[in-house]
Design a protein around this motif. Structure first.
Motif, short mmCIF file in Angstrom:
data_model
loop_
_atom_site.label_atom_id
_atom_site.label_comp_id
_atom_site.label_asym_id
_atom_site.label_seq_id
_atom_site.Cartn_x
_atom_site.Cartn_y
_atom_site.Cartn_z
N PRO A 366 0.80 -1.23 0.00
CA PRO A 366 0.00 0.00 0.00
C PRO A 366 0.83 1.27 0.00
CG PRO A 366 -0.14 -1.14 2.11
CD PRO A 366 0.52 -2.08 1.16
N THR A 367 0.39 2.26 -0.79
CA THR A 367 1.08 3.55 -0.91
C THR A 367 0.18 4.68 -0.44
OG1 THR A 367 0.27 3.78 -3.19
CG2 THR A 367 2.42 2.73 -2.90
N ASN A 368 0.71 5.90 -0.51
CA ASN A 368 -0.06 7.11 -0.17
C ASN A 368 -0.66 7.05 1.23
OD1 ASN A 368 0.28 8.79 -2.42
ND2 ASN A 368 -1.28 7.70 -3.58
N GLY A 369 0.06 6.46 2.17
CA GLY A 369 -0.42 6.42 3.54
C GLY A 369 -1.49 5.39 3.81
N THR A 370 -1.85 4.58 2.80
CA THR A 370 -2.92 3.61 2.99
C THR A 370 -2.48 2.39 3.80
OG1 THR A 370 -2.46 2.57 0.85
CG2 THR A 370 -4.12 4.31 0.89
N ALA A 371 -1.21 2.33 4.18
CA ALA A 371 -0.78 1.27 5.10
C ALA A 371 -1.44 1.44 6.46
CB ALA A 371 0.74 1.29 5.26
N ARG A 372 -2.12 2.55 6.69
CA ARG A 372 -2.90 2.72 7.92
C ARG A 372 -4.05 1.72 7.99
NH1 ARG A 372 -5.86 6.78 7.61
NH2 ARG A 372 -5.44 7.33 5.46
N PHE A 373 -4.52 1.26 6.81
CA PHE A 373 -5.70 0.39 6.83
C PHE A 373 -5.66 -0.73 5.79
CE2 PHE A 373 -6.60 4.27 4.40
CZ PHE A 373 -6.83 3.75 3.13
N SER A 374 -4.55 -0.88 5.08
CA SER A 374 -4.48 -1.95 4.09
C SER A 374 -3.14 -2.67 4.17
CB SER A 374 -4.73 -1.40 2.68
OG SER A 374 -3.83 -0.36 2.38
N SER A 375 -3.01 -3.72 3.37
CA SER A 375 -1.89 -4.65 3.52
C SER A 375 -1.28 -4.99 2.17
CB SER A 375 -2.38 -5.95 4.18
OG SER A 375 -3.10 -5.69 5.35
N PRO A 376 -0.09 -5.58 2.16
CA PRO A 376 0.49 -6.06 0.91
C PRO A 376 -0.38 -7.12 0.25
CG PRO A 376 2.15 -5.99 2.64
CD PRO A 376 0.83 -5.77 3.30
#
Length: 436
Positions: A366-376
């Motif tokens: 996940p890019t653009n800060g979406t690692a806050r709620f998503s996963s590889p």
């Protein structure tokens, strides 16, 4: 590379959704593919890729796949085979199984796991070709049990020679034999809705340029997609023990991807900050993709000097980076404090390219800060789940009035009556259909 304090650094990064003109162009392309099929697909391939094809030339032949091996080095074949083995081993541990739980009263609750039937993989061919992305998309889908995996890639990823042979060899090694020489938004639309030559898929995955990203967003709902991927990102959290040359090289490893890629160092050490800034400039002079990397570090790169490692961790968690390297004296000691990161690399020798190519974990992150709620990307991305419910007579007689109570509180009398009719038939009702 600019050195700033955490107070002066703007953490928010604008998410790329394309210009109005780009969005409109994508909508028109998708609509044309839905209406005209192959005719529009071939027209856009000629317009955008400057390659003229007939419908019979869209699909890559087995002979072309075999011939690609003669155009690559044996060392590459060995490397791709070794990487594929590591990726398979890692993702095999993620596989789920269906399950059922039998209760003493005869109730059975469970979950049925099934693979998606058909998946489309997009492999880009713009600023660079990425054979590794073939493995990262295809192998988890195979482990999930997907029976049909189709790949699309622009027809001139290898220049005048056609599709890049390294992409074809990676596809062959991964076991993909349905490949089409189409790219861009038109390829995404073809995968989603189908044409005379390409059967539609259930899910589309794989990176691409802004037009590919917008097309994936446009077709989402008709099919599933992996994500709307943004430019690549790396954050290095480092202390004074870090080697400046290593840190600079890792920052540039992402900066060379794209002019919009983001490369950031977070450190409490002013001396490390200054040394890395100088080292980035020195290494830039010798980098083949210097223009791209320089644009990236100048516009989206930074060295953030924090007052403490605790503050540095806070900055990292707010950035929620795609790739995070922790290059400190005791990297394992900080892992528990990291809340938001797509992939975490520990120590001086866990350079980000280790994960990109070889270690085994997926590099689609996940890019653009979406690692806050998503996963590889992983095996779960290629399965679907069905809940299984078998209620015995005993269980329904026991729970029926409770279900009726909940249904009537929501004003759904039909729901309540579907249960009540069974209770009345078994002599356990008596409240009457109309009583509420």
């Amino acid at each position: 590379m600019k050195v700033v304090s955490s107070k002066d650094f703007k953490l928010e990064r604008e998410v790329e959704y394309g210009t109005p003109e780009q969005n409109q162009a994508v909508k028109e392309i998708v609509a044309a593919i839905k209406k005209e099929g192959d005719t529009a697909l071939l027209r856009y391939t000629e317009q955008f890729d400057r390659v003229t094809l007939t419908p019979n030339q869209l699909r890559v032949t087995p002979e072309e796949l075999q011939a690609a091996y003669g155009r690559v080095e044996e060392s590459f074949v060995s490397a791709i085979q070794a990487a594929a083995a590591n990726i398979r081993a890692f993702h095999a541990r993620q596989k789920r199984n269906s399950w059922m739980d039998l209760q003493p009263d005869g109730t059975i609750l469970g979950q049925i796991i099934r693979p998606l039937k058909r998946v489309g993989v997009y492999v880009p061919g713009g600023k660079a070709a990425y054979p590794s992305s073939v493995l990262m998309n295809v192998i988890p889908a195979q482990i999930a049990g997907v029976p049909e995996i189709v790949m699309v890639t622009p027809p001139s990823t290898g220049g005048k020679e056609g599709i890049d042979p390294y992409i074809l060899v990676a596809a062959a090694e991964a076991g993909v034999n349905e490949i089409y020489r189409v790219g861009g938004a038109q390829a995404v639309a073809a995968l989603a809705f189908g044409t005379e030559s390409i059967a539609p898929v259930d899910k589309i995955c794989g990176p691409g340029n802004i037009y590919v990203a917008l097309a994936k967003r446009e077709v989402y709902g008709a099919v599933d997609i992996d994500s709307i991927a943004g430019p690549s990102e790396i954050v290095v959290l480092a202390d004074e023990t870090a080697e400046p040359a290593y840190v600079a090289a890792d920052l540039l490893s992402q900066a060379e991807h794209d002019e919009m890629a983001s490369a950031i160092l977070v450190t409490p050490s002013q001396s490390l900050a200054d040394s890395v800034a100088a080292e980035v400039e020195r290494q830039l002079q010798e980098l083949p993709r210097q223009a791209i990397a320089r644009s990236s570090v100048e516009n989206y790169g930074a060295i953030i000097v924090v007052e403490s490692m605790e503050e540095g961790i806070s900055v990292v968690n707010r950035l929620a980076p795609e790739h995070l390297e922790i290059v400190v004296e005791d990297p394992m000691g900080l892992v528990g404090s990291i809340e938001n990161a797509g992939a975490i690399f520990l120590g001086a020798y866990s350079s980000e390219p280790v994960g990109d190519y070889f270690a085994g974990p997926n590099h689609i992150i996940p890019t653009n800060g979406t690692a806050r709620f998503s996963s590889p990307v992983d095996v779960d991305d290629f399965i679907k789940k069905s809940s299984l419910i078998y209620y015995s007579k005993e269980a329904l007689l026991r729970d029926g009035k409770t279900i009726i109570e909940l249904a009537r509180r929501e004003g759904l009398e039909g729901h309540a009556r579907a249960i009540e009719i069974r209770l009345k038939n078994e002599g356990k009702g008596g409240d009457g259909y109309g009583e509420q």
